[in-house]
Design a protein around this motif. Structure first.
Motif, PDB file in Angstrom:
ATOM      1  N   ARG A  20     -19.011  -6.313   7.145  1.00 23.45           N
ATOM      2  CA  ARG A  20     -19.128  -5.944   5.734  1.00 23.45           C
ATOM      3  C   ARG A  20     -18.650  -4.513   5.502  1.00 23.45           C
ATOM      4  O   ARG A  20     -17.961  -4.214   4.513  1.00 23.45           O
ATOM      5  CB  ARG A  20     -20.580  -6.105   5.286  1.00 23.45           C
ATOM      6  N   ALA A  30     -14.816  -4.552   5.697  1.00 20.71           N
ATOM      7  CA  ALA A  30     -14.223  -5.159   4.504  1.00 20.71           C
ATOM      8  C   ALA A  30     -14.303  -4.220   3.305  1.00 20.71           C
ATOM      9  O   ALA A  30     -13.343  -4.102   2.531  1.00 20.71           O
ATOM     10  CB  ALA A  30     -14.920  -6.482   4.196  1.00 20.71           C
ATOM     11  N   THR A  31     -15.437  -3.534   3.154  1.00 16.96           N
ATOM     12  CA  THR A  31     -15.605  -2.614   2.024  1.00 16.96           C
ATOM     13  C   THR A  31     -14.618  -1.465   2.100  1.00 16.96           C
ATOM     14  O   THR A  31     -13.975  -1.095   1.098  1.00 16.96           O
ATOM     15  CB  THR A  31     -17.042  -2.067   1.990  1.00 16.96           C
ATOM     16  N   ARG A  32     -14.456  -0.882   3.299  1.00 19.72           N
ATOM     17  CA  ARG A  32     -13.546   0.251   3.452  1.00 19.72           C
ATOM     18  C   ARG A  32     -12.093  -0.180   3.289  1.00 19.72           C
ATOM     19  O   ARG A  32     -11.289   0.553   2.703  1.00 19.72           O
ATOM     20  CB  ARG A  32     -13.751   0.909   4.827  1.00 19.72           C
ATOM     21  N   LEU A  33     -11.735  -1.340   3.785  1.00 19.19           N
ATOM     22  CA  LEU A  33     -10.361  -1.820   3.616  1.00 19.19           C
ATOM     23  C   LEU A  33     -10.052  -2.094   2.149  1.00 19.19           C
ATOM     24  O   LEU A  33      -8.957  -1.780   1.663  1.00 19.19           O
ATOM     25  CB  LEU A  33     -10.144  -3.086   4.443  1.00 19.19           C
ATOM     26  N   THR A  34     -11.011  -2.675   1.432  1.00 24.09           N
ATOM     27  CA  THR A  34     -10.826  -2.918   0.003  1.00 24.09           C
ATOM     28  C   THR A  34     -10.633  -1.611  -0.754  1.00 24.09           C
ATOM     29  O   THR A  34      -9.768  -1.508  -1.639  1.00 24.09           O
ATOM     30  CB  THR A  34     -12.039  -3.679  -0.568  1.00 24.09           C
ATOM     31  N   LEU A  35     -11.423  -0.603  -0.396  1.00 23.42           N
ATOM     32  CA  LEU A  35     -11.293   0.704  -1.046  1.00 23.42           C
ATOM     33  C   LEU A  35      -9.926   1.306  -0.762  1.00 23.42           C
ATOM     34  O   LEU A  35      -9.277   1.855  -1.668  1.00 23.42           O
ATOM     35  CB  LEU A  35     -12.402   1.632  -0.549  1.00 23.42           C
ATOM     36  N   VAL A  87      -7.085  -0.230   0.016  1.00 23.52           N
ATOM     37  CA  VAL A  87      -6.054  -0.970  -0.718  1.00 23.52           C
ATOM     38  C   VAL A  87      -6.052  -0.569  -2.193  1.00 23.52           C
ATOM     39  O   VAL A  87      -4.997  -0.393  -2.813  1.00 23.52           O
ATOM     40  CB  VAL A  87      -6.265  -2.485  -0.558  1.00 23.52           C
ATOM     41  N   ALA A  88      -7.246  -0.431  -2.769  1.00 23.57           N
ATOM     42  CA  ALA A  88      -7.348  -0.039  -4.172  1.00 23.57           C
ATOM     43  C   ALA A  88      -6.735   1.347  -4.398  1.00 23.57           C
ATOM     44  O   ALA A  88      -6.038   1.587  -5.403  1.00 23.57           O
ATOM     45  CB  ALA A  88      -8.804  -0.062  -4.614  1.00 23.57           C
ATOM     46  N   GLY A 147      -6.400   7.161   0.402  1.00 28.36           N
ATOM     47  CA  GLY A 147      -6.437   5.856   1.068  1.00 28.36           C
ATOM     48  C   GLY A 147      -6.225   5.980   2.564  1.00 28.36           C
ATOM     49  O   GLY A 147      -6.896   5.314   3.355  1.00 28.36           O
TER      50      GLY A 147
END
Length: 208
Positions: free
Chosen positions: A23, A26-31, A33-34, A59
């Motif tokens: 988790r 996933a949270t850090r990768l989503t951040l 990418v954003a 990023g």
């Protein structure tokens, strides 16, 4: 010891902490990418100022920091080896002496003692799943310990499945005890992957 809690299932504890680790990733990768997408989105809406471009370095910082945490702060593999090698023993009291913010995670100084016994060593504890917070369930209670206090091991908090990797603090203080340990004791530490110091902060050069 009177009525210790039921020992946790190692497989469930490992699964819980693995889920937390995934988790976190996933949270850090989503951040990340954003942040990389910010300049593109800004261009699409007609905002061509320089400010959105700063999101790209941010990023990269998130990704680099994540890699550092995973390389130096995630201890699930060694915890799994420890739990396969040593039985769990209940410690009736957890005493937290302090915490330090580190790149690898919050490092807590703790003592795991048994009622009526003295001389429990100080241990450096870091959450195995990269979670930084100290498990509140450990306050005023005990924990399960698997390992060898002179080499290190695993601390599991009842009721939360929080798992922390621990090694002696300072490491050098128990060098003589490790050197004088019997062959079987040293072999177990080797098998569990705790025969050397693992809790090391990465060297990060800032600036030129």
């Amino acid at each position: 010891m009177d009525n210790p809690p039921i020992a946790p299932e190692a497989a469930l504890v490992l699964r819980h902490n693995r889920t937390l680790l995934h988790r976190h990733i996933a949270t850090r990768l989503t951040l990340a990418v954003a942040l990389f997408a910010v300049p593109y989105v800004a261009h699409l809406v007609g905002y061509d100022a320089a400010l959105p471009a700063f999101a790209v370095p941010a990023g990269f910082f998130v990704l680099i920091f994540l890699l550092l945490r995973l390389r130096h702060g995630a201890r699930l593999k060694v915890c799994e080896k420890v739990l396969r090698t040593y039985p769990m023993e209940y410690r009736t009291r957890v005493s937290k002496k302090g915490s330090e913010w580190k790149y690898l995670g919050d490092v807590h100084t703790v003592r795991l003692s048994v009622r009526g016994q003295h001389g429990a060593p100080s241990l450096r504890a870091v959450n195995a799943s990269t979670v930084r917070r100290w498990p509140e369930e450990a306050e005023g209670g005990g924990c399960w310990f698997a390992g060898d206090p002179a080499f290190g091991g695993v601390m599991i908090v009842p009721g939360s499945n929080a798992m922390l990797f621990v090694q002696p603090a300072p490491w050098a203080k128990y060098e003589q005890e490790r050197a004088q340990a019997g062959p079987q004791r040293r072999a177990l530490a080797e098998q569990a992957g705790i025969s050397r110091l693992l809790e090391k902060e990465p060297n990060i050069m800032v600036g030129g």
